[in-house]
Structures are given as C-alpha cells and as structure tokens.
Design a protein around this motif. Sequence first.
Motif, PDB file in Angstrom:
ATOM      1  N   THR A 227      16.671   6.833   1.715  1.00  0.00           N
ATOM      2  CA  THR A 227      16.624   5.533   1.914  1.00  0.00           C
ATOM      3  C   THR A 227      15.606   4.722   2.052  1.00  0.00           C
ATOM      4  N   MET A 228      14.374   5.453   3.064  1.00  0.00           N
ATOM      5  CA  MET A 228      13.296   5.263   3.390  1.00  0.00           C
ATOM      6  C   MET A 228      12.427   5.109   1.665  1.00  0.00           C
ATOM      7  N   ILE A 229      12.320   6.222   1.546  1.00  0.00           N
ATOM      8  CA  ILE A 229      11.310   6.931  -0.775  1.00  0.00           C
ATOM      9  C   ILE A 229      11.707   5.359  -0.418  1.00  0.00           C
ATOM     10  N   THR A 230      12.724   5.644  -1.670  1.00  0.00           N
ATOM     11  CA  THR A 230      13.254   4.411  -2.537  1.00  0.00           C
ATOM     12  C   THR A 230      13.142   2.702  -2.205  1.00  0.00           C
ATOM     13  N   ALA A 231      13.204   2.965  -0.921  1.00  0.00           N
ATOM     14  CA  ALA A 231      12.933   0.837  -0.360  1.00  0.00           C
ATOM     15  C   ALA A 231      11.353   0.996  -0.312  1.00  0.00           C
ATOM     16  N   GLY A 232      10.634   1.718   0.446  1.00  0.00           N
ATOM     17  CA  GLY A 232       9.317   2.074   0.988  1.00  0.00           C
ATOM     18  C   GLY A 232       8.281   1.950  -0.387  1.00  0.00           C
ATOM     19  N   PHE A 233       8.339   3.018  -1.523  1.00  0.00           N
ATOM     20  CA  PHE A 233       7.549   3.201  -2.179  1.00  0.00           C
ATOM     21  C   PHE A 233       7.596   1.476  -3.170  1.00  0.00           C
ATOM     22  N   PRO A 234       8.673   1.313  -3.457  1.00  0.00           N
ATOM     23  CA  PRO A 234       8.282  -0.206  -4.301  1.00  0.00           C
ATOM     24  C   PRO A 234       8.379  -1.564  -3.397  1.00  0.00           C
ATOM     25  N   ALA A 235       8.284  -1.287  -2.056  1.00  0.00           N
ATOM     26  CA  ALA A 235       7.562  -2.024  -1.137  1.00  0.00           C
ATOM     27  C   ALA A 235       6.013  -1.777  -1.499  1.00  0.00           C
ATOM     28  N   LEU A 236       5.413  -0.509  -1.302  1.00  0.00           N
ATOM     29  CA  LEU A 236       4.294  -0.506  -1.441  1.00  0.00           C
ATOM     30  C   LEU A 236       3.830  -0.888  -2.609  1.00  0.00           C
ATOM     31  N   GLY A 237       4.451  -0.484  -3.901  1.00  0.00           N
ATOM     32  CA  GLY A 237       4.122  -1.092  -5.285  1.00  0.00           C
ATOM     33  C   GLY A 237       3.953  -2.229  -5.160  1.00  0.00           C
ATOM     34  N   ALA A 238       4.605  -2.770  -5.227  1.00  0.00           N
ATOM     35  CA  ALA A 238       4.549  -4.460  -5.131  1.00  0.00           C
ATOM     36  C   ALA A 238       3.565  -4.965  -3.691  1.00  0.00           C
ATOM     37  N   ALA A 239       2.971  -4.173  -3.271  1.00  0.00           N
ATOM     38  CA  ALA A 239       1.574  -5.159  -2.118  1.00  0.00           C
ATOM     39  C   ALA A 239       0.132  -4.565  -3.530  1.00  0.00           C
ATOM     40  N   ILE A 240       0.730  -2.752  -3.766  1.00  0.00           N
ATOM     41  CA  ILE A 240      -0.343  -2.972  -4.571  1.00  0.00           C
ATOM     42  C   ILE A 240      -0.783  -4.408  -5.958  1.00  0.00           C
ATOM     43  N   TYR A 241       0.578  -4.432  -7.093  1.00  0.00           N
ATOM     44  CA  TYR A 241       0.425  -5.222  -7.674  1.00  0.00           C
ATOM     45  C   TYR A 241      -0.184  -6.669  -6.985  1.00  0.00           C
ATOM     46  N   GLY A 242      -0.371  -7.379  -5.471  1.00  0.00           N
ATOM     47  CA  GLY A 242       0.161  -8.207  -5.876  1.00  0.00           C
ATOM     48  C   GLY A 242      -2.043  -8.767  -5.126  1.00  0.00           C
ATOM     49  N   ILE A 243      -2.431  -7.488  -5.157  1.00  0.00           N
ATOM     50  CA  ILE A 243      -3.399  -7.607  -4.518  1.00  0.00           C
ATOM     51  C   ILE A 243      -4.263  -7.419  -6.008  1.00  0.00           C
ATOM     52  N   ARG A 244      -3.953  -6.817  -6.834  1.00  0.00           N
ATOM     53  CA  ARG A 244      -4.224  -6.943  -8.447  1.00  0.00           C
ATOM     54  C   ARG A 244      -3.652  -8.013  -8.617  1.00  0.00           C
ATOM     55  N   MET A 245      -2.872  -8.699  -8.985  1.00  0.00           N
ATOM     56  CA  MET A 245      -2.836 -10.185  -9.396  1.00  0.00           C
ATOM     57  C   MET A 245      -3.997 -11.035  -8.439  1.00  0.00           C
ATOM     58  N   GLN A 246      -3.958 -11.048  -7.360  1.00  0.00           N
ATOM     59  CA  GLN A 246      -4.523 -11.641  -6.362  1.00  0.00           C
ATOM     60  C   GLN A 246      -6.728 -11.566  -6.451  1.00  0.00           C
TER      61      GLN A 246
END
Length: 311
Positions: A227-246
């Motif tokens: 559960t930690m992996i399936t919720a935590g990895f998308p959070a990290l992925g969303a942060a990386i996407y936000g950095i890319r867009m910014q």
Amino acid sequence: AARAPQFAARLEAALLPRFVQADGIASQTARLFRSGYVANFSLAALAVLLTLLGLALPAAIKPLLGLLELLAIGSVLALTRVGNRRGWHRRWLDNRNLAERLRCLAIAAQIGLGEAADRNAAAPAWVQHWLRQTAREIALPDALVDRAYLLDVRQGLVHLIDAQIGYLAPEAQRMHRLEHRLHHFGTGLFAATALACVVAMAIEAGAELTQGLLPGHATHRFLAVMTMITAGFPALGAAIYGIRMQGEFASVAERAHDTLERLVVLRHTLADDEPTFDTIQRRIVHLTTLLTGDLSDWHRTHHARPLVLPG
C-alpha cells in the motif's frame, strides 16, 4: 571600442556595472526560484510518504511522523511565501531581460544604433528606462568609422555570437538530458506501482486460496508495504511531473537548439560578408532581433510559471 577610447570608457563606466549587477541578480534569483519549486514538490511528496509510513511502523512512532509531516507542509508554505515576497520569479525574469539587452546594446551602440536595435521587443517599463538611460550615457562613439573600425566592430559581433553558441550548445544538451531522465524516472515509478498492484492482488489471492495457512501478521505487513508503494510511488511521480512542467525543460531545450542553429547560420554569413557599414548594421539588428526574440519567448514561457503551492 578600442579605436574610440572615450566611448570605451563610457561603456565601462555606465554599461558594464549595470550588466554585471543585472546578470548577478538574475543568476542568484534563478537559483533560488528553481531550488524553491524543486523543494516544494519534493516536500509535498515527502509529506505523503510520511503519512504512509504510519501503516508499517509501530504506533509509538506516529506522533513523530505527524510532526515531520507538519514540518514538511510548513516548509512548503514558508518557502512559497518568502519566495513571493522577495520576488524571486519577477526579479529573475526582469534582470535577465535587462542583462541580455545591455549585452546587445554594447555592440549596437558602436555602430550608432543604440537601443533602437531592439525597440520592437517587449520589456518591463523599468528595463526600458535603464536601457534608454544607458544608451544616452554611452552616446555615440567618437571615432573615424573606416574599414579598420568596421572590422573591429564585426570582430566584436563575432565574439558575441561565438559566446552565445558556446553557451547554448551545452545548455540545450543539458536541458534535453534532464527532461529525458526525469521522464524515464517518473515512468519507472508508475510502472513499479502497476507491478506492486499486481503483486499485492496475487498475495491476497494466495492468502484466500491457502485459507489462512500463511501467517496473518506477515501477510498484513506485506500488504501494508505494498500500500505504501502503490500510494507513495505515484506521489513521487507526480512531484517529478510537477518539476518538469515548472522547469519547462523540453521547451527550453528545443528553443535553445533552434536559436543555436540560427546563430550558426549568422556566424557563417558574417564570415562571407564584406565589412561595410550598412552590412554590419543589418547583421547587428538581425542578431539583436534573434536574441531578444528568443528572450521574449523564454520570458513568456516562464512568466506563466510563478512559485505556487503544489496541487
């Protein structure tokens, strides 16, 4: 400017200090702004991970996790407030605008163009004021505009083009490489999330089929980790996407590459030109238009990306 010593002195007294100051402020605030939005997205993802850690760690640790999560969220709020109050984003863009226009003015003024070389380019009012003020202070060169003078001006123009090519070539590669790596890292995180979901469903199905033969506490702990992996990895992925867009790394790389190609063409054209007054004047206007046009595109791209809260 070597053949016009008084003009060279005015360049050094009026233009150079303003360029150095604007360039220094732009570089410093750019680092602060970029560090700010990277920290914001990273801390937001960290807050999610700290919450998820509570599923696997003992209950006695949860107050500490809650405190750390509060500190992460508070840091995001404080960083955003400080960055906006001190104008990191605005000061970066405006001072970079001024520095690059002063760089072009140093060449254009030697042929009598002054700020007229980029009068069609958009710039904040205070940037336009200092550009006009500097152009008035350095005035016209007091020199005989003969072939030797024109060759010196052309050499200065070539030096500026070579410097820009030397900057843009590695910059385009760096931005492309950064975009490529962040994209693959984010994709890997979501792929790992999908794999963890499959494994978790397989474990649950196995627990049902064995009808409790597997240790219950082991199954529960394993599913908590999943559960930690399936919720935590998308959070990290969303942060990386936000950095890319910014950061707009892909568009910055593409624009730098396009400007680089145009500068290379202009560099070859200058090598074949006869050094006449009209020809050099046209090349200076062309270069100034090219650099300020690229600057305007870059400014519009980043102007829409201020320092804001993630989400």
